[in-house]
Motif scaffolding. Structure first.
Motif, PDB file in Angstrom:
ATOM      1  N   GLY A  49       0.779  -1.228   0.000  1.00  0.00           N
ATOM      2  CA  GLY A  49       0.000   0.000   0.000  1.00  0.00           C
ATOM      3  C   GLY A  49       0.807   1.273   0.000  1.00  0.00           C
ATOM      4  N   ASP A  50       2.148   1.164  -0.042  1.00  0.00           N
ATOM      5  CA  ASP A  50       2.974   2.370  -0.029  1.00  0.00           C
ATOM      6  C   ASP A  50       2.864   3.176  -1.325  1.00  0.00           C
ATOM      7  OD1 ASP A  50       3.817   1.800   2.512  1.00  0.00           O
ATOM      8  OD2 ASP A  50       5.881   1.274   1.955  1.00  0.00           O
ATOM      9  N   TRP A  51       2.689   2.479  -2.457  1.00  0.00           N
ATOM     10  CA  TRP A  51       2.675   3.129  -3.778  1.00  0.00           C
ATOM     11  C   TRP A  51       1.581   2.526  -4.654  1.00  0.00           C
ATOM     12  CZ3 TRP A  51       5.583   7.323  -3.931  1.00  0.00           C
ATOM     13  CH2 TRP A  51       6.729   7.392  -3.136  1.00  0.00           C
ATOM     14  N   LYS A  52       0.345   2.492  -4.181  1.00  0.00           N
ATOM     15  CA  LYS A  52      -0.755   1.870  -4.952  1.00  0.00           C
ATOM     16  C   LYS A  52      -0.985   2.648  -6.247  1.00  0.00           C
ATOM     17  CE  LYS A  52      -5.546   0.293  -4.314  1.00  0.00           C
ATOM     18  NZ  LYS A  52      -5.334  -1.029  -4.847  1.00  0.00           N
ATOM     19  N   LYS A  70       1.462   6.428   0.626  1.00  0.00           N
ATOM     20  CA  LYS A  70       1.345   6.678   2.073  1.00  0.00           C
ATOM     21  C   LYS A  70       2.185   7.864   2.495  1.00  0.00           C
ATOM     22  CE  LYS A  70       0.171   2.111   3.826  1.00  0.00           C
ATOM     23  NZ  LYS A  70       0.731   0.858   4.312  1.00  0.00           N
ATOM     24  N   ALA A  71       3.389   7.973   1.948  1.00  0.00           N
ATOM     25  CA  ALA A  71       4.320   9.048   2.302  1.00  0.00           C
ATOM     26  C   ALA A  71       5.050   9.473   1.039  1.00  0.00           C
ATOM     27  CB  ALA A  71       5.310   8.556   3.346  1.00  0.00           C
ATOM     28  N   GLY A  80      -0.670  12.909   4.718  1.00  0.00           N
ATOM     29  CA  GLY A  80      -0.945  11.785   3.827  1.00  0.00           C
ATOM     30  C   GLY A  80      -2.421  11.479   3.825  1.00  0.00           C
ATOM     31  N   PRO A  81      -2.859  10.709   2.867  1.00  0.00           N
ATOM     32  CA  PRO A  81      -2.105  10.114   1.762  1.00  0.00           C
ATOM     33  C   PRO A  81      -1.764  11.163   0.693  1.00  0.00           C
ATOM     34  CG  PRO A  81      -4.421   9.666   1.429  1.00  0.00           C
ATOM     35  CD  PRO A  81      -4.304  10.402   2.747  1.00  0.00           C
ATOM     36  N   TRP A  82      -0.984  10.701  -0.282  1.00  0.00           N
ATOM     37  CA  TRP A  82      -0.461  11.570  -1.327  1.00  0.00           C
ATOM     38  C   TRP A  82      -0.849  11.091  -2.717  1.00  0.00           C
ATOM     39  CZ3 TRP A  82       2.699  15.777  -0.056  1.00  0.00           C
ATOM     40  CH2 TRP A  82       3.100  15.827   1.284  1.00  0.00           C
ATOM     41  N   ALA A 109      -8.832   7.125  -2.572  1.00  0.00           N
ATOM     42  CA  ALA A 109      -8.529   7.685  -1.238  1.00  0.00           C
ATOM     43  C   ALA A 109      -9.820   7.921  -0.465  1.00  0.00           C
ATOM     44  CB  ALA A 109      -7.734   8.977  -1.373  1.00  0.00           C
ATOM     45  N   ASN A 112     -11.291   4.838   0.765  1.00  0.00           N
ATOM     46  CA  ASN A 112     -10.526   4.346   1.919  1.00  0.00           C
ATOM     47  C   ASN A 112     -10.882   5.103   3.196  1.00  0.00           C
ATOM     48  OD1 ASN A 112      -9.171   2.720   0.115  1.00  0.00           O
ATOM     49  ND2 ASN A 112      -7.241   3.828   0.201  1.00  0.00           N
ATOM     50  N   GLU A 114     -10.501   8.472   3.550  1.00  0.00           N
ATOM     51  CA  GLU A 114      -9.689   9.685   3.707  1.00  0.00           C
ATOM     52  C   GLU A 114     -10.542  10.925   3.438  1.00  0.00           C
ATOM     53  OE1 GLU A 114      -6.791   9.547   4.902  1.00  0.00           O
ATOM     54  OE2 GLU A 114      -6.167   7.473   4.552  1.00  0.00           O
TER      55      GLU A 114
END
Length: 153
Positions: A49-52, A70-71, A80-82, A109, A112, A114
């Motif tokens: 999930g860091d770079w979906k 995520k970052a 975040g998210p980005w 996002a 999710n 967000e």
């Protein structure tokens, strides 16, 4: 037929190619990270999930993508998210693909749970401002002015 959007996790054969495009396009951000290391991190990011990443495909040809990260800014770990890694191949530009990808990332996002999403850019702040993103701050990084922007979902 319009290019289709799908998650990179379902088309792993394109992961290293897209990661290499990002590494080249934003080379100043990856100065300390060799390409193979970034390709591995990016591929793993499809699972953790860091770079979906959402990609645009014409049949099986990769045209571009955008990631829900995520970052994405070391000095702002509180945010975040980005929206990150937005890239369209030169021959596929000017057809609204980036906008479709960006909207797809924002929709994910929101799904999710967000409430807000962030991005940073050094030369596309006007493009994002026209699409509802607001400037939070300007800062210096990679020896250039950068814009930190956000959009409520």
């Amino acid at each position: 037929m319009a290019p289709r959007l799908d998650w990179l996790a379902l088309h792993r054969q394109h992961s290293n190619t897209f990661a290499s495009w990002i590494h080249r396009q934003f080379h100043y951000e990856y100065a300390g990270q060799p390409l193979p290391d970034w390709q591995r991190e990016f591929a793993e990011g499809q699972d953790n999930g860091d770079w979906k990443c959402l990609i645009a495909l014409d049949h099986d040809e990769l045209l571009g993508g955008a990631a829900l990260a995520k970052a994405d800014l070391t000095h702002r770990p509180d945010l975040g998210p980005w929206l990150a890694c937005v890239f369209i191949t030169p021959e596929a530009r000017g057809k609204g693909l980036a906008e479709r990808l960006i909207e797809g990332i924002c929709a994910q996002a929101k799904a999710n749970g967000e409430k807000r999403i962030y991005l940073h850019t050094q030369d596309q702040s006007a493009y994002y401002a026209r699409r509802g993103w607001v400037v939070l701050e300007r800062f210096q990084a990679w020896e250039k002015d950068q814009w930190l922007m956000a959009r409520d979902l």
